[in-house]
Scaffold this active site. Structure first.
Site, PDB file in Angstrom:
ATOM      1  CB  CYS A   1      75.545   5.356 -26.841  1.00 55.91           C
ATOM      2  SG  CYS A   1      74.032   5.363 -27.797  1.00 55.91           S
TER       3      CYS A   1
ATOM      4  CG  ASP B   1      82.040   5.549 -28.757  1.00 51.77           C
ATOM      5  OD1 ASP B   1      81.288   6.033 -27.893  1.00 51.77           O
ATOM      6  OD2 ASP B   1      81.751   4.540 -29.431  1.00 51.77           O
TER       7      ASP B   1
ATOM      8  CG  HIS C   1      77.081   4.436 -30.964  1.00 49.66           C
ATOM      9  ND1 HIS C   1      76.819   3.944 -29.695  1.00 49.66           N
ATOM     10  CD2 HIS C   1      78.410   4.770 -30.950  1.00 49.66           C
ATOM     11  CE1 HIS C   1      77.917   3.990 -28.963  1.00 49.66           C
ATOM     12  NE2 HIS C   1      78.896   4.498 -29.712  1.00 49.66           N
TER      13      HIS C   1
END
Lengths: 323, 670
Positions: free
Chosen positions: B421, B481, B465
């Site tokens: 991520c 995202d 994350h």
């Protein structure tokens, strides 16, 4: 249960008398037990306070919980300490005679109700003697505790402090038990002898043996006469016939001597009695037969333990009203 | 000597000391334990063998040594740790010179204190149960030092003392609850730093490629959350912790310089005062989170937080942080409006830092500028970038190749294309900024594991994350995202499932998931219990206390509290009294004494009073003189009575029979 902040010495005798009368046997109960939290408990409370501040500063619920638990424990513990005295029966068995200036020994018998054992019970005469006992079963436990006796005559010991801090030491439960006992205090024997008597060498009682009543050799049984010693009573016979009988004994005697009030090197009453006391002890030790002459009292010559005690008693109580 | 500690009492103390000190070994310098054992061993030798106690000089030297080591062990003064270590040291050394019962009391009291102190470090159920056991042993030690029954053997003694201690503690329980409920909860008076130099896992305030990936290897708990109303869907659970603005080509940071914590905190707080640009809209989400100690001050909330309760600070970007690094669990109640508009009118300084870029990564910058020119609008450019992530050969993996240069964005976008991520978020924000769109990195956790049994969410470290926020005119800050574009399953199903096939990812956990699923169920049930406990412990404040009191007694007033306190205490006392059998009738006096009392009473009626302390024989004589007709009977009676009292009880039954007979005889005569 009496919660009092007063110390033992502050409790007035008048007030105590109602709750704890002079008695041969005392069972401790609600009215007779006093309790206060001990200094230890105060110290613990201070610690709890510090802990509480810590709990406040860190906003910690569990620290609060510990504080609450400790406070609750201090309170509940009072009951446990009380319980450790409640129901305890203290009986004065006897106060043994002693000489003035010596220690009079009180024999006590302690008993507790079934399944309520009493642990770490402290019996104390302040500055005199202290004993710690565990009373575990119903069968009485014998305890000896001594108190100095200064004056001849009858001696009644002061109130005995019976206390306990068991189980945790966070509370003190105590009672002041008064025993309805009197002990004889014989005059104080002199430090050294004035008579110069020595043990005679063997010539005693061989010639002209006079048989007198004694305590050593069994002679027979006769019906009870006033003044017979209790130890002479024949209990079995009593149980069979319902009448009292005494066992009689005989002692060999030797020549007679007199311990005489008018024949002492002293003029002061107490010193005279001390002198006479010393003489009686000496003559007894030498196994002579002797008599005692006091103003208005004459004890005819005899020997043996019972005779000695008889004489000493007369000396102890000489000139006292309740003789 | 009744004031000396007995041998068994000493053993009690030592066991209690070990018990109390043991859990601190995990939090404080470990060398305290050998010090303690050494002191204890010495003390036992003194008691058993009669070795002379250590001299004052030796003790002083030892204490100085202990204090010296304490100073050198790097503890901060004044702090809770230092205080605890000092207390423990004193606690250990006290054993060396404990001889009197008073010393024993001091040891036990410090023990009580330490048991409570441990709760500042650990408030779990385990800690509570362990502390209960310690309390029991301490009370046992207190009892063991008050009495010694020589009739008992060691095992009986231990059992006996423990039973009494347990009895006392259990009986105290109801009273403790009353006191606990009525005890006021005050606000903190002053604060003392805890400072524990323990390394803990958690999100840090900087992000370089691979860092969040490392964090994902840990299955430690980060925090637990329960929602007041409906549980939001998994995809919307973005737990925002940090906003990273500054990029140097490799690492993302909050500020362009490294700041010590207090400065950072005040800067974050100051900028929070300036943002009042939130337009609240949509449904609120109300929740209560309990954060595990992370050693860092960051707290993770849904964005943006409109208001909250708890010991925390409001900081920039509608976030919340703790005032100090978390060394103990922290409870926060917050309300967030995920649909609210944030900073539609943006400050110039914020805009400036959201556009800052280093001079490197030229290929990526050139790509961004070319694309932006091609599509013509910001919105279309955003679509194009996301489309690129989706369609080009990008792979979501926990073990990407290492990026070593300072041009990490170029390396990732053009060469490796395997990333976690932080790679996607980082390259995305770079591409946005390069095209002139204000953007920033947000680090936190996404998703979480739902515990059906306890109705709450568990967020673990592997849920860590990173994602992005971009600023658009009219819309303000919008959350994007990029990882979701590459690996939608990460957001939909959570990290645990999305990464299940990865080599080495939570291998133990994966094994359990696959082969022992029932173990997970048990773990969740146990966790639910722990969470309930923790919620209660952390939640119990004055308002909750008053609520409970109100439920119990209606309107709360001082009089009522006093009344309840008195009532509660006396009721509990009564019950305890009954249970202790205190009101059982005392046993009656022995028969001979009762008969004698009757005898005295009868004579008293005739005017013959027995004086206090008058011996029976004297009284008999007095009575015989006054009642000459009955003298014989009185003497006989008295003799029988004295015989029973003063002689060894060999013929007791016969003697008693005789006494009774004589008494009956005498009574008819008189």
């Amino acid at each position: 249960m009496a919660l009092l902040s007063a110390k033992r010495s502050l409790l007035p005798e008048e007030w105590l008398k109602k709750r704890l009368p002079w008695a041969r046997s005392t069972t401790l109960d609600r009215k007779r037990i006093f309790i206060i939290p001990s200094k230890t408990a105060l110290a613990l409370m201070v610690m709890v306070l510090i802990l509480f501040i810590l709990g406040v500063n860190f906003q910690n619920t569990l620290v609060y919980a510990v504080c609450a638990w400790l406070v609750a424990m201090i309170l509940i513990n009072i009951l446990h300490t009380y319980q450790n005295l409640a129901g305890l029966t203290i009986t004065a068995v006897q106060l043994e005679p002693c000489f003035a200036g010596e220690k009079a020994v009180l024999q006590l018998s302690l008993a507790c109700p079934n399944k309520q054992q009493k642990l770490a019970v402290q019996l104390e005469w302040r500055d005199e003697d202290a004993v710690q006992v565990n009373v575990l079963s119903q069968s009485p436990q014998t305890v000896f505790i001594s108190h100095s006796a200064q004056q001849r005559g009858y001696f009644t010991p002061p109130r005995l402090r019976v206390s306990t801090r068991y189980p945790t030491g966070l509370a003190i439960a105590w009672s002041l038990v008064a025993f309805d006992v009197k002990g004889l205090v014989y005059p104080k024997p002199l430090a050294h002898s004035y008579s110069g008597l020595t043990k005679p060498s063997g010539e005693v009682s061989e010639d002209g043996r006079d048989i007198a009543q004694g305590t050593s050799d069994f002679a027979g049984i006769r019906s009870y006469r006033d003044g017979d010693a209790l130890s002479q009573l024949h209990w079995k016979k009593y149980a069979q016939t319902g009448q009292l009988h005494s066992k009689t004994f005989v002692d060999p005697t030797s020549d007679e001597r007199w311990v005489d009030w008018d024949n002492t090197p002293f003029s002061d009453t107490e010193q005279r009695l001390s002198y006479l006391c010393t003489r009686v002890l000496e003559l007894h030790q030498l196994d002579y037969s002797y008599g005692l002459r006091l103003p208005q009292i004459t004890i005819s010559p005899d020997k043996g333990e019972a005779h000695k005690l008889h004489c000493l008693r007369a000396l102890a109580l000489y000139g006292l009203s309740d003789a | 000597m009744p004031n000396q500690i007995t041998y068994s009492g000493m053993w009690w103390l030592l066991i209690a000391q070990c018990m109390v000190m043991l859990p601190f070994a995990m939090h404080l310098p470990i060398w305290l334990i050998p010090v303690m054992l050494f002191s204890a061993g010495w003390r036992l030798r003194i008691l058993k063998v009669g070795v002379t106690p250590p001299s004052v000089l030796f003790k002083t030297l030892l204490l100085a040594l202990g204090l010296g080591v304490l100073l050198l062990s790097g503890l901060v003064f004044p702090s809770l740790d230092a205080m605890a270590a000092l207390l423990l040291l004193g606690f250990a050394f006290k054993a060396l010179e404990a001889a009197k019962r008073r010393d024993a009391l001091i040891i036990v009291f410090i023990g009580f204190f330490l048991v409570a102190l441990y709760f500042l470090y650990n408030q779990t159920i385990f800690a509570a149960l362990y502390s209960l056991a310690s309390l029991l042993i301490l009370v046992g030690a207190l009892i063991g030092n008050q009495q010694h029954v020589s009739e008992f053997n060691t095992a009986e003694q231990v059992r006996f003392n423990l039973r009494v201690a347990l009895q006392i503690l259990l009986q105290s329980l109801p009273l403790m609850l009353v006191i606990f409920l009525l005890m006021p909860r005050l606000p903190p008076l002053w604060s003392l730093p805890m400072t524990m130099g323990q390394a803990r896992t958690g999100i840090s305030d900087r992000m370089a490629p691979g860092e969040i990936g490392n964090l994902s290897q840990s299955s430690e708990l980060a925090f637990r959350v329960s929602f007041k109303n409906k549980r939001p869907t998994q995809q919307t659970l973005y737990w925002r912790g940090l906003v990273l603005n500054h990029f140097d080509g490799r690492e993302w940071r909050q500020f362009d310089e490294d700041l010590p914590m207090p400065y950072m905190r005040s800067r974050l707080e100051a900028s929070a005062l300036q943002d009042d640009q939130m337009t609240i809209q949509g449904e609120p989400i109300e929740y209560e989170a309990i954060y595990e100690p992370s050693g860092k001050p960051w707290l993770f909330t849904l964005s943006p937080v409109a208001h909250f309760e708890g010991t925390a600070l409001s900081i920039s970007d509608y976030r919340v942080m703790a005032s100090d690094p978390l060394q103990a669990p922290l409870l926060l109640k917050a309300t967030s409006y995920p649909d609210a508009l944030r900073e539609v009118r943006i400050k110039r300084s914020t805009l400036y830092s959201a556009l800052q870029l280093p001079k490197n990564n030229e290929r990526s910058r050139a790509l961004a500028q070319r694309w932006r020119k091609e599509v013509g609008s910001d919105k279309a450019y955003l679509e194009k970038v996301l489309h690129h992530y989706r369609e080009a050969q990008f792979f979501y993996t926990l073990n990407p190749p290492r990026l070593n240069s300072t041009n990490t964005i170029d390396e990732f976008l053009f060469d490796s294309r395997h990333g976690f991520c932080e790679h996607y978020a980082g390259s995305f924000v770079f591409l946005m900024r390069a095209a002139g769109i204000p953007a920033r990195i947000v680090v936190g956790y996404q998703g979480g594991e739902w515990n059906e049994r306890g109705n709450y969410l568990l967020v673990h470290q592997y849920d860590a994350h990173a994602w992005a926020e971009i600023w658009l005119p009219e819309k303000g800050w919008v959350q994007i995202d990029p990882t979701a574009a590459v690996a939608p399953e990460r957001v939909e199903k959570g990290a645990r499932e999305a990464l299940a096939s990865e080599q080495g990812f939570l291998s133990t956990q994966q094994f359990v998931d696959k082969h022992l699923p029932w173990l997970n169920g048990m773990a969740l049930r146990w966790d639910a219990m722990q969470y309930q406990w923790q919620r209660w412990v952390l939640n119990y404040d004055d308002s909750m206390r008053l609520q409970i009191l109100q439920r119990l007694m209606g309107e709360v007033s001082l009089q009522k509290i006093a009344f309840w306190l008195m009532g509660g205490v006396s009721a509990i006392f009564m019950i305890s009294l009954l249970s202790l059998g205190i009101w059982r009738k005392p046993k009656r006096e022995a028969l001979e004494h009762r008969i004698y009392q009757h005898f005295c009473a009868l004579l008293a009626k005739r005017g013959i009073q027995r004086e206090a302390g008058q011996v029976p024989s004297a009284f008999a004589q007095q009575a015989a003189q006054q009642l000459p007709h009955h003298a014989e009977a009185i003497y006989t009676f008295n003799r029988l009575y004295e015989a029973i009292c003063y002689q060894p009880p060999q013929h007791r039954t016969e003697q008693l029979k005789a006494l009774k007979q004589q008494w009956a005889n005498l009574r008819t005569q008189l």
